[in-house]
Scaffold this motif. Structure first.
Motif, PDB file in Angstrom:
ATOM      1  N   ALA A 269      -5.246  -3.283  -7.367  1.00 51.84           N
ATOM      2  CA  ALA A 269      -6.262  -2.352  -7.400  1.00 51.84           C
ATOM      3  C   ALA A 269      -6.193  -1.345  -8.463  1.00 51.84           C
ATOM      4  CB  ALA A 269      -6.521  -1.666  -5.996  1.00 51.84           C
TER       5      ALA A 269
ATOM      6  N   SER B 293      -1.344   4.667  -4.878  1.00 48.81           N
ATOM      7  CA  SER B 293      -2.315   6.094  -4.983  1.00 48.81           C
ATOM      8  C   SER B 293      -1.189   7.271  -4.910  1.00 48.81           C
ATOM      9  CB  SER B 293      -3.189   5.943  -3.750  1.00 48.81           C
ATOM     10  OG  SER B 293      -3.875   7.297  -3.571  1.00 48.81           O
TER      11      SER B 293
ATOM     12  N   ARG C 247       0.837  -1.315  -0.005  1.00 50.82           N
ATOM     13  CA  ARG C 247       0.073  -0.037   0.060  1.00 50.82           C
ATOM     14  C   ARG C 247       0.897   1.004   0.028  1.00 50.82           C
ATOM     15  NH1 ARG C 247      -2.693  -3.551  -1.063  1.00 50.82           N
ATOM     16  NH2 ARG C 247      -4.696  -4.137   0.252  1.00 50.82           N
TER      17      ARG C 247
ATOM     18  N   HIS D 224      -1.823  -1.559  -3.827  1.00 51.35           N
ATOM     19  CA  HIS D 224      -2.824  -0.373  -4.194  1.00 51.35           C
ATOM     20  C   HIS D 224      -1.815   0.660  -4.267  1.00 51.35           C
ATOM     21  CE1 HIS D 224      -6.404   2.338  -2.675  1.00 51.35           C
ATOM     22  NE2 HIS D 224      -5.609   2.668  -3.874  1.00 51.35           N
TER      23      HIS D 224
END
Length: 489
Positions: free
Chosen positions: A284, A261, A237, A259
């Protein structure tokens, strides 16, 4: 340092050192070293005592000396800059009042597992064995730039930085470091940048289930990283950019279940890399852009839903694309190229389908490429492109031309069967045949002797003009399609 100057706790450590014996100050194995600031003198050891031991401690014949201690409160700064330590250092579950300074030091092994530190300064450190920071909680930066470690680096389940304060510098600095085997960072939590820029790792870097929090900035800076095998980031993450530009990863780069981002910029930058396999299975959808320009891959395993709205993939090359999906599911990605129409991604996707033996999908991609290119042309060229597309699909739909010809042939045959055109020279004209007369009009290079002998009038004359014009168009586009097909072979 004289032994008479030592506290009872320090005397225990001093006497255990020449024997390599362990000193355990803990009251229970589950106690939290974060509360070490409140520990009393019965378990407090001054850093200068440890320094004296490591640099010039007592020895005992037949024994292997070493510092091995659990659950101590270490006050002052453990200052070993440029020191040569001949004994392994194992300080587990300890509470450091100040950040140790091991800059330029040489040491057989350093173990700080489960300890709490305000930071660690160890640039250009030389470690003959392993460096263990497993489960450590370090609020300040861990400076290991330029370090050379013969063994592995363990920072798995460590917590670096503070969630309440923005880090002024990377919380883990391994830039330009040389690691003989692996970097283990499974379950690492970093509130600040993790920097591996220019590092060389003989084995793998394992970031499985790590949490990297640097919103709005770079979470993982691994530009020009060189690995011996893999970079594993399963379940990663990352809030902030992951930068792998220019890296060399001969094995696998795994972002399965990850994931990524960075909505305000590039969430993943892996341009100009050389990678064996890139796995993005079950990852994701990316929040932010993806840059894979000029990267070379043997296998790219990526589902269509992973890609964000903006990508940079011009120059991306791969031999195998997985999972194998219809071309219609892969083509929308090529429309998202940030730099507009680029022919190379279409050619690369075509090559991947041909490698997989799917010639139909390869033709579909090539047709999509020509249609996309058509939008960049002037109006007259776009019009001609539409004609070629409708007629034979730019040569990739040859059956479409046959259907057009059949339709026009039937139309002309029926029309001229109902109304025979008059002969120009009745005495010399052959018998009229509506089928061959229509073929004479449609096919410019074939002459059955019908077109020159008869002259339709009125509306039938306009029909003959239409058949002649469409015949030329179809002949030209069919020739272009055949040429293109032969050039592909």
């Amino acid at each position: 340092m004289e032994i008479t100057d030592l506290t009872p706790a320090e005397r225990r450590v001093w006497e255990a050192f020449p024997l390599g014996a362990a000193v355990d100050f803990r009251e229970g194995r589950d106690e939290d070293p974060a509360a070490g600031a409140s520990w009393g003198p019965e378990r407090t050891v001054r850093a200068k005592v440890l320094r004296a031991l490591l640099l010039d401690g007592p020895a005992q014949g037949g024994e292997i000396a070493g510092l091995k201690m659990w659950g101590a409160r270490i006050t002052g700064t453990l200052h070993l800059m440029y020191g040569t330590i001949e004994h392994p250092v194992r300080l587990r579950a300890c509470h450091f009042e100040k950040a140790p300074n091991l800059y330029g030091a040489r040491i057989p092994a350093l173990v700080l597992t489960d300890s709490v530190l305000p930071g660690l300064t160890a640039g250009t450190l030389r470690v003959e064995g392993t460096l263990r920071l497993t489960c450590c909680r370090i609020s300040g930066p861990v400076r290991l730039a330029g370090a050379k470690l013969s063994g592995a680096v363990f920072v798995n389940k460590a917590r670096l930085g503070s969630p309440d304060e923005a880090a002024e510098e990377p919380v883990l600095q391994l830039n330009h470091a040389e690691v003989g085997t692996d970097v283990w960072a499974v379950g690492l939590i970093a509130h600040g940048q993790v920097r591996l820029k220019g590092a060389t790792v003989g084995g793998q870097v394992n970031l499985n289930d790590a949490r990297l929090h640097t919103p709005g900035d770079t979470a993982l800076e691994a530009e020009t990283l060189t690995l011996g095998t893999d970079l594993l980031a399963k379940g990663l993450r990352a809030q902030g950019r992951v930068n792998l530009s220019g890296s060399r990863i001969p094995g696998q780069l795994v972002f399965t279940y990850a994931h990524l981002s960075h909505p305000t910029g590039q969430a993943l930058r892996a341009s100009s890399c050389v990678i064996g396999e890139l796995w993005l299975r079950e990852a994701a959808p990316v929040e932010g852009a993806v840059n894979l320009r000029r990267t070379q891959l043997d296998l790219l395993h990526v589902p269509p839903e992973f890609w964000p709205r903006q990508v940079r993939i011009d120059g991306l090359s791969y031999r195998v694309l997985a999972p194998h999906l219809p071309a219609e599911q892969r083509l929308p990605l090529l429309e998202r190229e940030a730099d507009g129409y680029q022919p190379y991604p279409y050619e690369q996707l075509t090559a991947a389908y041909r490698t997989a033996g799917d010639e139909g999908a390869a033709r579909t991609v090539q047709l999509a490429k020509l249609r996309r290119h058509r939008r960049t042309l002037p109006a007259y060229a776009r019009l001609w492109g539409h004609v070629q597309d409708a007629a034979v699909g730019y040569g990739f739909r040859p059956m479409r031309a046959a259907l057009w010809l059949l339709l026009l042939l039937c139309t002309g045959t029926l029309a001229f069967a109902l109304q025979h055109p008059p002969a120009l020279k009745p005495s010399e004209a052959p018998g009229f045949n509506p089928l061959f007369y229509t073929l004479d009009l449609l096919l410019p290079i074939i002459d059955f002797g019908q077109e020159g002998a008869f002259a339709p009038r009125g509306g039938f004359q306009w029909l003959s003009y239409l058949l002649i014009a469409t015949g030329w168009v179809l002949a030209t586009t069919i020739a272009a399609g055949i040429t293109r097909s032969l050039s592909r072979q």
